[in-house]
Design a protein around this motif. Structure first.
Motif, PDB file in Angstrom:
ATOM      1  N   ASP A  24       0.814  -1.221   0.000  1.00 12.82           N
ATOM      2  CA  ASP A  24       0.000   0.000   0.000  1.00 12.82           C
ATOM      3  C   ASP A  24       0.849   1.275   0.000  1.00 12.82           C
ATOM      4  O   ASP A  24       0.338   2.365   0.234  1.00 12.82           O
ATOM      5  CB  ASP A  24      -0.956   0.023   1.194  1.00 12.82           C
ATOM      6  N   SER A  25       2.155   1.080  -0.279  1.00  9.38           N
ATOM      7  CA  SER A  25       3.115   2.209  -0.312  1.00  9.38           C
ATOM      8  C   SER A  25       3.226   2.935   1.033  1.00  9.38           C
ATOM      9  O   SER A  25       3.675   4.068   1.097  1.00  9.38           O
ATOM     10  CB  SER A  25       2.728   3.220  -1.401  1.00  9.38           C
ATOM     11  N   LYS A  26       2.827   2.242   2.115  1.00 10.34           N
ATOM     12  CA  LYS A  26       2.928   2.839   3.447  1.00 10.34           C
ATOM     13  C   LYS A  26       3.690   1.959   4.427  1.00 10.34           C
ATOM     14  O   LYS A  26       3.883   2.346   5.579  1.00 10.34           O
ATOM     15  CB  LYS A  26       1.529   3.124   3.993  1.00 10.34           C
ATOM     16  N   GLU A  27       4.092   0.768   3.962  1.00  6.47           N
ATOM     17  CA  GLU A  27       4.843  -0.119   4.849  1.00  6.47           C
ATOM     18  C   GLU A  27       6.217   0.463   5.159  1.00  6.47           C
ATOM     19  O   GLU A  27       6.684   0.450   6.292  1.00  6.47           O
ATOM     20  CB  GLU A  27       4.967  -1.510   4.226  1.00  6.47           C
ATOM     21  N   VAL A  28       6.867   0.958   4.133  1.00  5.99           N
ATOM     22  CA  VAL A  28       8.144   1.671   4.245  1.00  5.99           C
ATOM     23  C   VAL A  28       7.895   3.034   3.617  1.00  5.99           C
ATOM     24  O   VAL A  28       7.740   3.140   2.403  1.00  5.99           O
ATOM     25  CB  VAL A  28       9.276   0.915   3.525  1.00  5.99           C
ATOM     26  N   ALA A  29       7.833   4.057   4.430  1.00  2.53           N
ATOM     27  CA  ALA A  29       7.325   5.321   3.901  1.00  2.53           C
ATOM     28  C   ALA A  29       7.889   6.544   4.621  1.00  2.53           C
ATOM     29  O   ALA A  29       8.454   6.454   5.714  1.00  2.53           O
ATOM     30  CB  ALA A  29       5.796   5.332   4.008  1.00  2.53           C
ATOM     31  N   ILE A  30       7.697   7.687   3.969  1.00  2.00           N
ATOM     32  CA  ILE A  30       8.068   8.991   4.524  1.00  2.00           C
ATOM     33  C   ILE A  30       6.835   9.607   5.182  1.00  2.00           C
ATOM     34  O   ILE A  30       5.736   9.564   4.623  1.00  2.00           O
ATOM     35  CB  ILE A  30       8.599   9.920   3.415  1.00  2.00           C
ATOM     36  N   ARG A  31       7.017  10.163   6.362  1.00  2.82           N
ATOM     37  CA  ARG A  31       5.922  10.808   7.060  1.00  2.82           C
ATOM     38  C   ARG A  31       6.481  11.946   7.911  1.00  2.82           C
ATOM     39  O   ARG A  31       7.701  12.135   8.010  1.00  2.82           O
ATOM     40  CB  ARG A  31       5.164   9.822   7.934  1.00  2.82           C
ATOM     41  N   GLU A  32       5.606  12.714   8.551  1.00  6.00           N
ATOM     42  CA  GLU A  32       6.044  13.772   9.434  1.00  6.00           C
ATOM     43  C   GLU A  32       6.569  13.194  10.749  1.00  6.00           C
ATOM     44  O   GLU A  32       6.125  12.141  11.203  1.00  6.00           O
ATOM     45  CB  GLU A  32       4.898  14.746   9.729  1.00  6.00           C
ATOM     46  N   TRP A  33       7.528  13.913  11.349  1.00  7.07           N
ATOM     47  CA  TRP A  33       8.048  13.523  12.663  1.00  7.07           C
ATOM     48  C   TRP A  33       6.898  13.434  13.675  1.00  7.07           C
ATOM     49  O   TRP A  33       5.925  14.186  13.602  1.00  7.07           O
ATOM     50  CB  TRP A  33       9.053  14.575  13.136  1.00  7.07           C
ATOM     51  N   TYR A  34       7.026  12.511  14.602  1.00  2.00           N
ATOM     52  CA  TYR A  34       6.070  12.392  15.689  1.00  2.00           C
ATOM     53  C   TYR A  34       6.816  11.918  16.935  1.00  2.00           C
ATOM     54  O   TYR A  34       7.919  11.365  16.845  1.00  2.00           O
ATOM     55  CB  TYR A  34       4.947  11.404  15.330  1.00  2.00           C
ATOM     56  N   ASN A  35       6.234  12.127  18.081  1.00  4.92           N
ATOM     57  CA  ASN A  35       6.868  11.735  19.335  1.00  4.92           C
ATOM     58  C   ASN A  35       6.474  10.301  19.664  1.00  4.92           C
ATOM     59  O   ASN A  35       5.383  10.044  20.139  1.00  4.92           O
ATOM     60  CB  ASN A  35       6.426  12.681  20.457  1.00  4.92           C
ATOM     61  N   ARG A  36       7.403   9.356  19.428  1.00  2.36           N
ATOM     62  CA  ARG A  36       7.085   7.938  19.505  1.00  2.36           C
ATOM     63  C   ARG A  36       6.739   7.426  20.909  1.00  2.36           C
ATOM     64  O   ARG A  36       5.834   6.584  20.987  1.00  2.36           O
ATOM     65  CB  ARG A  36       8.259   7.155  18.887  1.00  2.36           C
ATOM     66  N   PRO A  37       7.395   7.716  22.032  1.00  2.00           N
ATOM     67  CA  PRO A  37       8.435   8.730  22.230  1.00  2.00           C
ATOM     68  C   PRO A  37       9.829   8.175  21.942  1.00  2.00           C
ATOM     69  O   PRO A  37      10.084   6.978  22.131  1.00  2.00           O
ATOM     70  CB  PRO A  37       8.296   9.041  23.714  1.00  2.00           C
TER      71      PRO A  37
END
Length: 304
Positions: A24-37
């Motif tokens: 779905d082109s989201k398994e390995v993907a670019i996204r915005e930073w988020y606090n995992r943490p």
């Protein structure tokens, strides 16, 4: 928010059992930073290596042959190891997970680490190469502002990702807090400056010190001689103190400094001990030929 790259889950939102490749082109993907943490950041010491790590992650995120599966996590690693770490050239459906992908990106940048690393030993493995520094201050973990392209984000035993952009404050240099001797100080060239607290000095303004007025330049050094502020002129003595209510001789000319310190211009100066008025022109220069006992005060101001 900056962009980060990561391997996070399969097409069914699970960690294993899906089809090979990015479905779905989201398994390995670019996204915005988020606090995992995040609890650690591994920063490459060499900016060129940092750039190559980030570029490798971008190549992986754009290659839909690369999917996510924890049980098949080393298949991408083996393919890249065989083709000289060319992620773009991977044309066979394969799998990776978050830490195995970081390993591939680091190897693609020329730093050798095992494909079997996981989030529990990733920090130790990267630091062992000597190519990374460990950042654990809250500003690197709780916000993206101080991150740099190529930084490796780690939440130990859980997740890892790679920063693909520089944060808004990534180039701010943290300087050591200096401690000064309070009061007047002199540098090695004889210039004077004044520390108003143990950590600050006066700069770029007037200051009233011990009953006298002084001016300090933008670097914090005391000014002497003529000082112009807007259209106004003042004269600062050799000791830096502003002169006022007196005549001063400079370069063969005489000038009068009012009680405010402001140089008088186009004005009559009343003598303090006799019935005489002295004239200063538009440049503030005393013109002896205009000495008078009957000044024309309808046109010019009087300075007492």
């Amino acid at each position: 928010m900056i962009k980060i790259g990561q391997a996070s889950r399969d097409e069914r939102m699970r960690y294993s059992g899906g089809m090979a490749g990015d479905q779905d082109s989201k398994e390995v993907a670019i996204r915005e930073w988020y606090n995992r943490p995040w609890n650690k950041v591994l920063r490459p010491k060499n900016s060129a290596i940092a750039g190559r790590i980030a570029a490798a992650m971008e190549d992986a995120c754009r290659n839909d042959n690369i999917g996510y599966d924890q049980y098949e996590r080393t298949t991408l690693y083996e393919l890249c190891k065989a083709n000289g770490w060319n992620i773009k050239a991977v044309n066979k459906s394969c799998e990776t997970d978050c830490s195995a992908l970081v390993s591939v990106c680091v190897n693609a940048a020329g730093v050798r680490v095992s494909g079997s690393i996981y989030t529990g030993n990733e920090s130790a493995a990267l630091l062992k190469t000597g190519e990374f520094e460990l950042l654990e201050a809250p500003k690197y973990l709780l916000t993206d502002e101080y991150l740099k392209r190529g930084d490796i984000l780690l939440y130990e035993f859980h997740h890892t990702a790679i920063a693909l952009e520089n944060g808004t404050k990534s180039n701010i240099q943290i300087q050591k807090r200096l401690t000064f001797n309070l009061g007047w100080n002199k540098n090695h060239t004889g210039q004077w400056w004044y520390a108003d607290t143990p950590n600050t000095y006066i700069a770029g303004k007037w200051a009233y010190i011990d009953g006298r007025w002084y001016v300090f330049d933008q670097k914090g050094y005391m000014i002497t001689g003529w000082f112009k502020q807007g259209p106004d002129w003042y004269y600062l003595n050799i000791d830096g103190a502003m002169l006022s209510g007196q005549w001063v001789d400079v370069d063969g000319n005489s000038y009068y400094l009012q009680e405010s310190g402001l140089m008088a211009r186009e004005a009559y100066i009343k003598s303090k001990d006799k019935n005489m008025y002295y004239w200063v022109d538009s440049d503030g220069v005393y013109q002896k030929e205009f000495d008078t006992t009957n000044p024309d005060l309808s046109k010019y101001q009087l300075v007492k």
